[in-house]
Design an enzyme around this catalytic site. Structure first.
Site, PDB file in Angstrom:
ATOM      1  N   HIS A 158      -0.207 -35.897 120.631  1.00 16.30           N
ATOM      2  CA  HIS A 158      -0.131 -37.357 120.762  1.00 16.30           C
ATOM      3  C   HIS A 158      -1.127 -38.085 119.859  1.00 16.30           C
ATOM      4  O   HIS A 158      -2.253 -37.631 119.651  1.00 16.30           O
ATOM      5  CB  HIS A 158      -0.364 -37.773 122.220  1.00 16.30           C
ATOM      6  CG  HIS A 158      -1.750 -37.453 122.692  1.00 16.30           C
ATOM      7  ND1 HIS A 158      -2.807 -38.311 122.519  1.00 16.30           N
ATOM      8  CD2 HIS A 158      -2.257 -36.349 123.280  1.00 16.30           C
ATOM      9  CE1 HIS A 158      -3.895 -37.762 123.000  1.00 16.30           C
ATOM     10  NE2 HIS A 158      -3.595 -36.562 123.460  1.00 16.30           N
ATOM     11  N   HIS A 168       0.918 -30.895 104.590  1.00 19.34           N
ATOM     12  CA  HIS A 168       1.695 -29.728 105.024  1.00 19.34           C
ATOM     13  C   HIS A 168       0.983 -29.076 106.211  1.00 19.34           C
ATOM     14  O   HIS A 168      -0.170 -28.647 106.070  1.00 19.34           O
ATOM     15  CB  HIS A 168       1.821 -28.739 103.859  1.00 19.34           C
ATOM     16  CG  HIS A 168       2.588 -27.491 104.194  1.00 19.34           C
ATOM     17  ND1 HIS A 168       2.763 -26.472 103.285  1.00 19.34           N
ATOM     18  CD2 HIS A 168       3.233 -27.089 105.317  1.00 19.34           C
ATOM     19  CE1 HIS A 168       3.476 -25.510 103.836  1.00 19.34           C
ATOM     20  NE2 HIS A 168       3.764 -25.845 105.078  1.00 19.34           N
TER      21      HIS A 168
HETATM   22  C1  LIG Z   1      -7.897 -19.933 102.349  1.00 20.90           C
HETATM   23  C2  LIG Z   1      -7.030 -19.581 101.188  1.00 20.90           C
HETATM   24  C3  LIG Z   1      -6.425 -20.873 100.590  1.00 20.90           C
HETATM   25  C4  LIG Z   1      -7.917 -18.907 100.162  1.00 20.90           C
HETATM   26  O1  LIG Z   1      -7.160 -18.477  99.084  1.00 20.90           O
HETATM   27  P1  LIG Z   1      -7.926 -18.018  97.756  1.00 20.90           P
HETATM   28  O2  LIG Z   1      -8.723 -19.181  97.235  1.00 20.90           O
HETATM   29  O3  LIG Z   1      -6.899 -17.402  96.858  1.00 20.90           O
HETATM   30  O4  LIG Z   1      -8.986 -16.990  98.260  1.00 20.90           O
HETATM   31  P2  LIG Z   1      -8.989 -15.386  98.174  1.00 20.90           P
HETATM   32  O5  LIG Z   1      -7.748 -14.795  98.723  1.00 20.90           O
HETATM   33  O6  LIG Z   1      -9.420 -15.012  96.792  1.00 20.90           O
HETATM   34  O7  LIG Z   1     -10.177 -15.033  99.186  1.00 20.90           O
HETATM   35  C5  LIG Z   1     -11.532 -15.399  98.952  1.00 20.90           C
HETATM   36  C6  LIG Z   1     -12.350 -14.920 100.132  1.00 20.90           C
HETATM   37  O8  LIG Z   1     -12.000 -15.674 101.288  1.00 20.90           O
HETATM   38  C7  LIG Z   1     -11.519 -14.813 102.326  1.00 20.90           C
HETATM   39  N1  LIG Z   1     -10.396 -15.511 102.961  1.00 20.90           N
HETATM   40  C8  LIG Z   1      -9.236 -15.903 102.388  1.00 20.90           C
HETATM   41  N2  LIG Z   1      -8.453 -16.523 103.268  1.00 20.90           N
HETATM   42  C9  LIG Z   1      -9.118 -16.526 104.423  1.00 20.90           C
HETATM   43  C10 LIG Z   1      -8.795 -17.023 105.702  1.00 20.90           C
HETATM   44  N3  LIG Z   1      -7.618 -17.652 105.932  1.00 20.90           N
HETATM   45  N4  LIG Z   1      -9.694 -16.869 106.681  1.00 20.90           N
HETATM   46  C11 LIG Z   1     -10.898 -16.229 106.451  1.00 20.90           C
HETATM   47  N5  LIG Z   1     -11.252 -15.740 105.249  1.00 20.90           N
HETATM   48  C12 LIG Z   1     -10.361 -15.891 104.238  1.00 20.90           C
HETATM   49  C13 LIG Z   1     -11.078 -13.546 101.629  1.00 20.90           C
HETATM   50  O9  LIG Z   1     -11.120 -12.449 102.506  1.00 20.90           O
HETATM   51  C14 LIG Z   1     -12.088 -13.466 100.526  1.00 20.90           C
HETATM   52  O10 LIG Z   1     -13.301 -12.980 101.055  1.00 20.90           O
HETATM   53  P3  LIG Z   1     -14.241 -11.969 100.200  1.00 20.90           P
HETATM   54  O11 LIG Z   1     -14.684 -12.756  99.003  1.00 20.90           O
HETATM   55  O12 LIG Z   1     -15.361 -11.653 101.153  1.00 20.90           O
HETATM   56  O13 LIG Z   1     -13.372 -10.809  99.846  1.00 20.90           O
HETATM   57  C15 LIG Z   1      -5.829 -18.668 101.593  1.00 20.90           C
HETATM   58  O14 LIG Z   1      -6.255 -17.345 101.848  1.00 20.90           O
HETATM   59  C16 LIG Z   1      -5.107 -19.177 102.830  1.00 20.90           C
HETATM   60  O15 LIG Z   1      -5.439 -18.887 103.985  1.00 20.90           O
HETATM   61  N6  LIG Z   1      -4.035 -19.986 102.555  1.00 20.90           N
HETATM   62  C17 LIG Z   1      -3.174 -20.524 103.557  1.00 20.90           C
HETATM   63  C18 LIG Z   1      -1.929 -19.644 103.698  1.00 20.90           C
HETATM   64  C19 LIG Z   1      -0.926 -20.224 104.621  1.00 20.90           C
HETATM   65  O16 LIG Z   1      -1.227 -20.651 105.713  1.00 20.90           O
HETATM   66  N7  LIG Z   1       0.312 -20.267 104.166  1.00 20.90           N
HETATM   67  C20 LIG Z   1       1.390 -20.867 104.905  1.00 20.90           C
HETATM   68  C21 LIG Z   1       2.480 -21.186 103.944  1.00 20.90           C
HETATM   69  S1  LIG Z   1       3.878 -21.877 104.755  1.00 20.90           S
END
Ligand SMILES: CC(C)(COP(=O)(O)OP(=O)(O)OC[C@H]1O[C@@H](n2cnc3c(N)ncnc32)[C@H](O)[C@@H]1OP(=O)(O)O)[C@@H](O)C(=O)NCCC(=O)NCCS
Length: 200
Positions: free
Chosen positions: A130, A139
């Site tokens: 709400h 998104h």
């Molecule tokens: C947060 C996010 C944007 C980071 O992406 P990125 O910039 O490419 O980062 P990386 O994958 O290189 O990860 C970098 C670090 O963050 C950590 N990390 C990435 N995503 C994380 C998350 N969701 N929660 C906790 N830690 C996360 C990785 O383990 C990595 O840690 P390390 O350096 O100790 O190995 C991505 O992982 C994410 O969660 N995106 C959202 C996905 C989603 O919900 N999609 C739905 C589509 S409909």
């Protein structure tokens, strides 16, 4: 019955195609700069994004692209009639408002007096409680929960399964990584992850 063209032809566009058909509207096809041929069921790519001009008198359009920047760019480039896609299984409160060009996917819940901006995506099973206020191009990913009276700024992406505590603000141009819990307002653009969510 409305005639609808989807801009984009990837996985997200296919989900919107399903919503258009299940809503009883007529899907004409897709516009995409990089794809051709059949995309979903019998529906195929009709032309490039630029061809929206050609079809604009005969159809409504929705941008089926996950990138907020792409949705913003296309919505500003073309003066089109924008279609709002709401899956028949979504629950939308009578007092809720959904801006033009937005998509509400299967099983999503939008509760009393929540307001969703233009060209937003409320993804599968997301819950917007709400009095939430979502600006444009937001998104909210599958299974994310926005508790009551949450505010979200333009272009922000709330990842899959995120929980945002009630009465919290998340500013524009933020990405909240999947699985995070946002318990304090986020006031600077950036990427935030974890429980509690902290800047990456
Ligand atoms: C947060 C996010 C944007 C980071 O992406 P990125 O910039 O490419 O980062 P990386 O994958 O290189 O990860 C970098 C670090 O963050 C950590 N990390 C990435 N995503 C994380 C998350 N969701 N929660 C906790 N830690 C996360 C990785 O383990 C990595 O840690 P390390 O350096 O100790 O190995 C991505 O992982 C994410 O969660 N995106 C959202 C996905 C989603 O919900 N999609 C739905 C589509 S409909």
């Amino acid at each position: 019955m409305r005639d609808v063209i989807i801009i984009g032809a990837g996985g997200h566009a296919k989900v919107i195609a399903d919503i258009v058909i299940k809503s009883g509207d007529r899907l004409l096809g897709f516009l995409d700069d990089g794809k051709s041929g059949t995309v979903f069921e019998q529906y195929s790519v009709l032309g490039t994004v630029e061809d929206a001009e050609k079809y604009k008198s005969e159809a409504e359009f929705i941008i089926g692209i996950g990138s907020a920047a792409a949705r913003k760019n296309i919505s500003e480039r073309f003066a089109l009639k924008w279609y709002t896609a709401v899956h028949p299984s979504a629950t939308v409160s009578l007092g809720a408002e959904i801006g033009c060009g937005s998509t509400v996917m299967a099983g999503a819940v939008i509760n009393a007096d929540a307001k969703i901006g233009r060209h937003c995506i409320i993804n599968t099973r997301a819950s917007i409680d709400h009095d939430c206020r979502l600006s444009d191009f937001v998104h909210v990913s599958p299974g994310a929960t926005l508790c009551g009276t949450v505010t979200v700024g333009d272009n922000t992406h709330i990842g899959a399964g995120v929980t945002v505590k009630n009465n919290i603000s998340v500013c524009a141009d933020v990405t909240v990584g999947c699985g995070a819990a946002v318990v304090k307002s986020i006031t600077s653009p950036g990427t935030y992850v974890g429980i509690p969510a902290r800047e990456l």
